[in-house]
Design a protein around this motif. Structure first.
Motif, PDB file in Angstrom:
ATOM      1  N   HIS A  18       0.846  -1.189   0.000  1.00 50.36           N
ATOM      2  CA  HIS A  18       0.000   0.000   0.000  1.00 50.36           C
ATOM      3  C   HIS A  18       0.879   1.235   0.000  1.00 50.36           C
ATOM      4  CE1 HIS A  18       0.994  -0.257   4.276  1.00 50.36           C
ATOM      5  NE2 HIS A  18       0.631  -1.515   4.174  1.00 50.36           N
ATOM      6  N   VAL A  19       0.278   2.372  -0.211  1.00 53.12           N
ATOM      7  CA  VAL A  19       1.011   3.611  -0.414  1.00 53.12           C
ATOM      8  C   VAL A  19       1.904   4.011   0.761  1.00 53.12           C
ATOM      9  CG1 VAL A  19      -0.557   5.438   0.385  1.00 53.12           C
ATOM     10  CG2 VAL A  19       0.626   5.693  -1.790  1.00 53.12           C
ATOM     11  N   ASP A  20       1.583   3.575   1.974  1.00 48.99           N
ATOM     12  CA  ASP A  20       2.420   3.925   3.122  1.00 48.99           C
ATOM     13  C   ASP A  20       3.312   2.762   3.578  1.00 48.99           C
ATOM     14  OD1 ASP A  20       0.243   2.510   4.059  1.00 48.99           O
ATOM     15  OD2 ASP A  20      -0.048   3.748   5.852  1.00 48.99           O
ATOM     16  N   ALA A  21       3.464   1.749   2.720  1.00 46.53           N
ATOM     17  CA  ALA A  21       4.380   0.646   3.029  1.00 46.53           C
ATOM     18  C   ALA A  21       5.813   1.197   3.044  1.00 46.53           C
ATOM     19  CB  ALA A  21       4.255  -0.450   1.984  1.00 46.53           C
ATOM     20  N   PRO A  22       6.668   0.657   3.894  1.00 45.63           N
ATOM     21  CA  PRO A  22       8.032   1.179   3.978  1.00 45.63           C
ATOM     22  C   PRO A  22       8.898   0.751   2.791  1.00 45.63           C
ATOM     23  CG  PRO A  22       7.798  -0.712   5.417  1.00 45.63           C
ATOM     24  CD  PRO A  22       6.432  -0.421   4.849  1.00 45.63           C
ATOM     25  N   LYS A  23       9.701   1.687   2.312  1.00 50.71           N
ATOM     26  CA  LYS A  23      10.723   1.355   1.318  1.00 50.71           C
ATOM     27  C   LYS A  23      11.842   0.623   2.048  1.00 50.71           C
ATOM     28  CE  LYS A  23       9.860   5.511  -1.391  1.00 50.71           C
ATOM     29  NZ  LYS A  23      10.399   6.784  -1.892  1.00 50.71           N
ATOM     30  N   VAL A  24      12.641  -0.132   1.299  1.00 43.04           N
ATOM     31  CA  VAL A  24      13.775  -0.785   1.941  1.00 43.04           C
ATOM     32  C   VAL A  24      14.753   0.289   2.418  1.00 43.04           C
ATOM     33  CG1 VAL A  24      13.602  -2.941   0.647  1.00 43.04           C
ATOM     34  CG2 VAL A  24      15.044  -1.139  -0.223  1.00 43.04           C
ATOM     35  N   SER A  25      15.344   0.042   3.560  1.00 47.18           N
ATOM     36  CA  SER A  25      16.345   0.968   4.102  1.00 47.18           C
ATOM     37  C   SER A  25      17.673   0.745   3.374  1.00 47.18           C
ATOM     38  CB  SER A  25      16.532   0.714   5.604  1.00 47.18           C
ATOM     39  OG  SER A  25      17.137  -0.561   5.804  1.00 47.18           O
ATOM     40  N   ASP A  26      18.621   1.634   3.576  1.00 52.83           N
ATOM     41  CA  ASP A  26      19.943   1.477   2.970  1.00 52.83           C
ATOM     42  C   ASP A  26      20.594   0.174   3.419  1.00 52.83           C
ATOM     43  OD1 ASP A  26      19.641   3.872   1.645  1.00 52.83           O
ATOM     44  OD2 ASP A  26      20.840   5.036   3.082  1.00 52.83           O
ATOM     45  N   GLU A  27      20.424  -0.177   4.689  1.00 53.51           N
ATOM     46  CA  GLU A  27      20.980  -1.424   5.222  1.00 53.51           C
ATOM     47  C   GLU A  27      20.315  -2.637   4.579  1.00 53.51           C
ATOM     48  OE1 GLU A  27      23.603  -3.726   7.040  1.00 53.51           O
ATOM     49  OE2 GLU A  27      23.657  -1.541   7.121  1.00 53.51           O
ATOM     50  N   GLU A  28      18.985  -2.605   4.471  1.00 58.76           N
ATOM     51  CA  GLU A  28      18.262  -3.705   3.825  1.00 58.76           C
ATOM     52  C   GLU A  28      18.664  -3.832   2.355  1.00 58.76           C
ATOM     53  OE1 GLU A  28      13.961  -3.921   6.069  1.00 58.76           O
ATOM     54  OE2 GLU A  28      14.396  -2.135   4.857  1.00 58.76           O
ATOM     55  N   LEU A  29      18.862  -2.691   1.695  1.00 55.37           N
ATOM     56  CA  LEU A  29      19.277  -2.695   0.295  1.00 55.37           C
ATOM     57  C   LEU A  29      20.588  -3.458   0.142  1.00 55.37           C
ATOM     58  CD1 LEU A  29      18.990  -1.783  -2.676  1.00 55.37           C
ATOM     59  CD2 LEU A  29      20.159   0.333  -2.015  1.00 55.37           C
ATOM     60  N   LYS A  30      21.559  -3.176   1.001  1.00 53.55           N
ATOM     61  CA  LYS A  30      22.857  -3.868   0.938  1.00 53.55           C
ATOM     62  C   LYS A  30      22.690  -5.371   1.131  1.00 53.55           C
ATOM     63  CE  LYS A  30      25.484   0.020   2.719  1.00 53.55           C
ATOM     64  NZ  LYS A  30      26.181   0.567   3.883  1.00 53.55           N
ATOM     65  N   GLU A  31      21.877  -5.756   2.097  1.00 51.40           N
ATOM     66  CA  GLU A  31      21.670  -7.179   2.382  1.00 51.40           C
ATOM     67  C   GLU A  31      20.934  -7.880   1.233  1.00 51.40           C
ATOM     68  OE1 GLU A  31      19.593  -7.498   6.109  1.00 51.40           O
ATOM     69  OE2 GLU A  31      21.126  -6.332   7.169  1.00 51.40           O
ATOM     70  N   LEU A  32      19.891  -7.254   0.726  1.00 55.85           N
ATOM     71  CA  LEU A  32      19.073  -7.887  -0.299  1.00 55.85           C
ATOM     72  C   LEU A  32      19.770  -7.925  -1.657  1.00 55.85           C
ATOM     73  CD1 LEU A  32      15.636  -6.374   0.740  1.00 55.85           C
ATOM     74  CD2 LEU A  32      16.286  -8.795   0.866  1.00 55.85           C
ATOM     75  N   ILE A  33      20.490  -6.870  -2.015  1.00 53.88           N
ATOM     76  CA  ILE A  33      21.163  -6.846  -3.313  1.00 53.88           C
ATOM     77  C   ILE A  33      22.281  -7.888  -3.344  1.00 53.88           C
ATOM     78  CG2 ILE A  33      22.939  -5.060  -2.957  1.00 53.88           C
ATOM     79  CD1 ILE A  33      20.617  -5.315  -6.003  1.00 53.88           C
ATOM     80  N   ALA A  34      22.845  -8.214  -2.182  1.00 51.90           N
ATOM     81  CA  ALA A  34      23.880  -9.251  -2.114  1.00 51.90           C
ATOM     82  C   ALA A  34      23.306 -10.629  -2.489  1.00 51.90           C
ATOM     83  CB  ALA A  34      24.493  -9.303  -0.719  1.00 51.90           C
ATOM     84  N   LEU A  35      21.994 -10.798  -2.318  1.00 54.02           N
ATOM     85  CA  LEU A  35      21.348 -12.064  -2.656  1.00 54.02           C
ATOM     86  C   LEU A  35      21.070 -12.199  -4.150  1.00 54.02           C
ATOM     87  CD1 LEU A  35      18.741 -12.257   0.262  1.00 54.02           C
ATOM     88  CD2 LEU A  35      20.999 -13.338   0.143  1.00 54.02           C
ATOM     89  N   ILE A  36      21.052 -11.068  -4.862  1.00 52.77           N
ATOM     90  CA  ILE A  36      20.784 -11.057  -6.309  1.00 52.77           C
ATOM     91  C   ILE A  36      21.833 -10.177  -6.997  1.00 52.77           C
ATOM     92  CG2 ILE A  36      18.316 -11.639  -6.238  1.00 52.77           C
ATOM     93  CD1 ILE A  36      17.787  -8.559  -6.373  1.00 52.77           C
TER      94      ILE A  36
END
Length: 117
Positions: A18-36
């Protein structure tokens, strides 16, 4: 090609966003991009997106892959931009509702990689 760590993402389902769902944080971005690792974060019009280009031997193979990505998008009810050209397909995931990246985008990127195997 999916890695063992990307399998963690593949096993998950997209959640309703939904429109107020949180975007990934900078820390989450680093962790998730490492998986792909084959996906590249891009910023267009101040919107963070995930993008990857897949290469194929001809148009027909690229077209078949683009159709598989479309079917994935419908099954997850999460829709990317897909650019089909001769011998390549560029897929761009982001969450329209929040104007940026959500965990759903990483899940769908990992699932897209499995389609390309």
């Amino acid at each position: 090609m999916s890695t063992q760590s990307s399998k963690k993402l593949v096993s998950q389902l997209c959640e309703a966003c939904h429109v107020d769902a949180p975007k990934v944080s900078d820390e989450e971005l680093k962790e998730l991009i490492a998986l792909i690792p084959d996906w590249v974060p891009q910023v267009r019009d101040n919107v963070m997106m995930l993008e990857r280009e897949y290469k194929f031997k001809n148009y027909k193979l690229a077209w078949a892959f683009a159709n598989k990505v479309s079917e994935l998008a419908e099954s997850e009810f999460h829709h990317p931009a897909i650019l089909l050209e001769w011998g390549k397909v560029k897929v761009t995931w982001w969450t329209h509702a929040i104007g940026g990246l959500h965990k759903n985008d990483f899940i769908c990127a990992a699932k897209t990689d499995e389609l390309g195997e």
